[in-house]
Write a protein that holds these residues in place. Structure first.
Motif, mmCIF file in Angstrom:
data_model
loop_
_atom_site.group_PDB
_atom_site.id
_atom_site.type_symbol
_atom_site.label_atom_id
_atom_site.label_comp_id
_atom_site.label_asym_id
_atom_site.label_seq_id
_atom_site.Cartn_x
_atom_site.Cartn_y
_atom_site.Cartn_z
ATOM 1 N N ARG A 260 0.811 -1.217 0.000
ATOM 2 C CA ARG A 260 0.000 0.000 0.000
ATOM 3 C C ARG A 260 0.843 1.266 0.000
ATOM 4 N N GLN A 261 1.956 1.192 -0.685
ATOM 5 C CA GLN A 261 2.796 2.357 -0.911
ATOM 6 C C GLN A 261 2.571 2.843 -2.337
ATOM 7 N N PRO A 262 2.526 4.155 -2.553
ATOM 8 C CA PRO A 262 2.284 4.669 -3.909
ATOM 9 C C PRO A 262 3.394 4.277 -4.874
ATOM 10 N N ASP A 263 2.980 3.937 -6.075
ATOM 11 C CA ASP A 263 3.918 3.533 -7.118
ATOM 12 C C ASP A 263 3.860 4.562 -8.249
ATOM 13 N N THR A 264 4.889 5.388 -8.345
ATOM 14 C CA THR A 264 4.928 6.445 -9.366
ATOM 15 C C THR A 264 5.787 6.051 -10.564
ATOM 16 N N THR A 265 6.002 4.758 -10.731
ATOM 17 C CA THR A 265 6.856 4.281 -11.820
ATOM 18 C C THR A 265 6.374 4.766 -13.179
ATOM 19 N N TYR A 266 5.038 4.663 -13.420
ATOM 20 C CA TYR A 266 4.519 5.055 -14.732
ATOM 21 C C TYR A 266 4.711 6.552 -14.980
ATOM 22 N N VAL A 267 4.540 7.356 -13.935
ATOM 23 C CA VAL A 267 4.724 8.804 -14.077
ATOM 24 C C VAL A 267 6.170 9.114 -14.430
ATOM 25 N N LEU A 268 7.088 8.524 -13.693
ATOM 26 C CA LEU A 268 8.504 8.814 -13.928
ATOM 27 C C LEU A 268 8.964 8.269 -15.270
ATOM 28 N N ASN A 269 8.413 7.136 -15.693
ATOM 29 C CA ASN A 269 8.747 6.617 -17.027
ATOM 30 C C ASN A 269 8.239 7.557 -18.123
ATOM 31 N N ALA A 270 7.066 8.150 -17.895
ATOM 32 C CA ALA A 270 6.548 9.122 -18.862
ATOM 33 C C ALA A 270 7.455 10.341 -18.932
ATOM 34 N N ALA A 271 7.940 10.783 -17.772
ATOM 35 C CA ALA A 271 8.866 11.922 -17.748
ATOM 36 C C ALA A 271 10.154 11.588 -18.494
ATOM 37 N N ARG A 272 10.649 10.384 -18.317
ATOM 38 C CA ARG A 272 11.855 9.956 -19.045
ATOM 39 C C ARG A 272 11.610 9.958 -20.548
ATOM 40 N N ALA A 273 10.406 9.542 -20.938
ATOM 41 C CA ALA A 273 10.101 9.437 -22.367
ATOM 42 C C ALA A 273 10.035 10.800 -23.043
ATOM 43 N N ILE A 274 9.514 11.805 -22.337
ATOM 44 C CA ILE A 274 9.369 13.117 -22.970
ATOM 45 C C ILE A 274 10.643 13.950 -22.867
ATOM 46 N N ALA A 275 11.509 13.636 -21.928
ATOM 47 C CA ALA A 275 12.693 14.471 -21.682
ATOM 48 C C ALA A 275 13.525 14.730 -22.932
ATOM 49 N N PRO A 276 13.808 13.727 -23.767
ATOM 50 C CA PRO A 276 14.675 13.978 -24.932
ATOM 51 C C PRO A 276 14.112 14.964 -25.942
ATOM 52 N N VAL A 277 12.782 15.150 -25.993
ATOM 53 C CA VAL A 277 12.199 16.007 -27.029
ATOM 54 C C VAL A 277 11.794 17.375 -26.490
ATOM 55 N N VAL B 9 2.081 13.740 -2.732
ATOM 56 C CA VAL B 9 2.596 15.105 -2.644
ATOM 57 C C VAL B 9 4.112 15.085 -2.883
ATOM 58 N N GLY B 10 4.557 15.932 -3.788
ATOM 59 C CA GLY B 10 5.971 16.009 -4.130
ATOM 60 C C GLY B 10 6.314 15.361 -5.457
ATOM 61 N N THR B 11 5.357 14.688 -6.089
ATOM 62 C CA THR B 11 5.646 13.968 -7.333
ATOM 63 C C THR B 11 5.982 14.919 -8.477
ATOM 64 N N THR B 12 5.291 16.059 -8.552
ATOM 65 C CA THR B 12 5.577 17.013 -9.628
ATOM 66 C C THR B 12 7.013 17.505 -9.529
ATOM 67 N N GLU B 13 7.487 17.717 -8.311
ATOM 68 C CA GLU B 13 8.881 18.115 -8.125
ATOM 69 C C GLU B 13 9.822 16.985 -8.529
ATOM 70 N N GLN B 14 9.406 15.736 -8.291
ATOM 71 C CA GLN B 14 10.232 14.608 -8.725
ATOM 72 C C GLN B 14 10.323 14.556 -10.246
ATOM 73 N N VAL B 15 9.217 14.867 -10.914
ATOM 74 C CA VAL B 15 9.230 14.915 -12.372
ATOM 75 C C VAL B 15 10.226 15.981 -12.844
ATOM 76 N N ARG B 16 10.162 17.167 -12.226
ATOM 77 C CA ARG B 16 11.108 18.230 -12.582
ATOM 78 C C ARG B 16 12.544 17.768 -12.363
ATOM 79 N N ASP B 17 12.819 17.169 -11.212
ATOM 80 C CA ASP B 17 14.192 16.780 -10.882
ATOM 81 C C ASP B 17 14.706 15.692 -11.819
ATOM 82 N N LEU B 18 13.819 14.772 -12.204
ATOM 83 C CA LEU B 18 14.233 13.727 -13.134
ATOM 84 C C LEU B 18 14.569 14.327 -14.491
#
Length: 422
Positions: free
Chosen positions: A94-111, A126-135
């Motif tokens: 029951r821990q949040p899994d943000t794998t799909y979000v971070l994988n999406a961020a990885r996919a868009i980063a090159p373009v 809370v804090g996931t948007t900042e994780q997307v930015r940092d990634l």
């Protein structure tokens, strides 16, 4: 970007939220590419068809695809705005899994290029948007990130969070009419995302911080979960005392400051059954009420399984039993986290071929359920052949069955659908 300039938008994820969102944006004249990892989903959309059930979605998708405003792809191309609408499940613990979000961020980063906007819509801790930015920052050191640029410098990207808050069955209406909470990494990010949503949202668009917007979404769903838990707990007490819970709630709600929700076999769906755990995971010591509500609602499903099993065992002849509905709510084909599906699965594993499933929004049973020997049937056959009926979903089809066709049946009604049953 002015409305008279064609905007290019990429929507990451073409599920129950991503596809309607992509289609609504495309209807404004934007050039939209929807990206998904499933080839069959991409092929279906590019043919102008849909892979999910949602009111009026098929016609909208057919139209925007035919006009060339929406295309689907397995790969990411450059765009002006990137909307991430992928799943955010929780783990077995029951821990949040943000794998799909971070994988999406990885996919868009090159373009990504200077001036682009990245918006996360997935319900997230809370804090996931900042994780997307940092990634993205680690992958694109050439771009200046919002919130980290030096004083006086303008960031190259705008990054924001804007959660969906729609009801299945009304998604196309509520995407446009509902108010939106837009949280930016910085105020400038929020303003840029606001300009984007103004293209297609008629409801109020309110800006705030990314963290506040993230917690707002979790709060909305936890609030509903707690209130449903109260109704479900009342139903357990009413069973113990031999009282009609539906009558009690109807009478209690005549009080001018009381509005008790309806009980059911539990809570399902991609939001309410999942998102409160994100708050519990973030602060376990200070969320006993939210945790308890989740446990009450999950426990209600176990209670229904036990009651249904007892009814079936009391039926001396091995005659078939009808389970009405598999979806997590009425009049949709969405089975995610569905308590109805969980009840049907448990009963089928115990009683096998005796279980008949009536689900008007399914052409076939889920694989695991089909393996038990349970069979999909229609409501007319169920009424003719099944002496025991377990009502799990309040589909309109079931609501329309008159008392005359149900008389003499043994019924467990978890939705209060047939109050006249004798």
């Amino acid at each position: 970007m002015p409305l008279d300039v064609e905007l290019s938008v990429t929507v990451m994820g073409l599920g129950y939220i991503g596809l309607p969102t992509a289609a609504v944006i495309a209807r404004t004249g934007a050039k939209v590419t929807g990206v998904d990892v499933t080839p069959s989903v991409v092929d279906t959309i590019n043919s102008g068809r849909v892979h999910i059930e949602e009111v009026d979605l098929d016609g909208l998708v057919s139209g925007v695809v035919a006009r060339g405003q929406l295309t689907a792809s397995l790969t990411v191309s450059p765009a002006d705005v990137f909307v991430i609408a992928v799943p955010t499940p929780f783990t077995e613990g029951r821990q949040p899994d943000t794998t799909y979000v971070l994988n999406a961020a990885r996919a868009i980063a090159p373009v990504l290029k200077p001036g682009d906007t990245v918006i996360l819509e997935s319900t997230s801790p809370v804090g996931t948007t900042e994780q997307v930015r940092d990634l993205i920052a680690t992958l694109r050191s050439d771009l200046r990130m919002p919130g980290t640029a030096r004083m006086g410098e303008q960031a190259d990207l705008a990054i924001a969070y804007c959660p969906e808050r729609v009801l299945p069955g009304r998604i196309l209406v509520e995407l446009i009419d509902n108010d939106r909470v837009i949280g930016g990494i910085t105020p400038r990010c929020a303003r840029k995302a606001l300009a984007f949503y103004r293209r297609f949202v008629r409801g109020a668009c309110v800006t705030t911080t990314a963290r506040a917007a993230e917690m707002t979404k979790l709060t909305e769903n936890a609030f509903r979960d707690v209130n449903i838990a109260f109704a479900n707990e009342l139903s357990l007490v009413a069973d113990t005392l031999g009282v009609d819970v539906w009558e009690v709630i109807r009478l209690a709600n005549r009080h001018p400051r009381v509005n008790i929700l309806s009980p059911g076999p539990g809570v399902g769906g991609h939001c309410i059954a999942v998102d409160p755990w994100f708050l519990v995971a973030a602060d376990p010591a200070n969320t006993p009420l939210i945790r308890t509500a989740r446990e009450v609602n999950d426990g209600k499903t176990d209670h229904i399984i036990a009651r249904a099993s007892a009814l079936i065992e009391a039926e001396t002849a091995d005659r078939p039993v009808a389970c009405l509905g598999l979806a997590f709510k009425a009049n949709i084909d969405d089975f995610r986290e569905s308590p109805a599906l969980r009840v049907a699965q448990a009963l089928a594993e115990r009683f096998g071929e005796r279980i008949r499933i009536v689900e008007p929004y399914a052409a076939q049973l889920p694989t695991k359920l089909a393996e038990t020997g349970a069979r999909l049937t229609d409501i007319d056959t169920a009424l003719e052949t099944c002496p025991v009926m377990i009502v799990l979903v309040d589909h309109d089809l079931f609501r329309s069955v008159p008392l005359e066709e149900r008389r003499g049946k043994t019924v467990l009604d978890t939705r209060g659908l047939w109050p006249d049953q004798v």
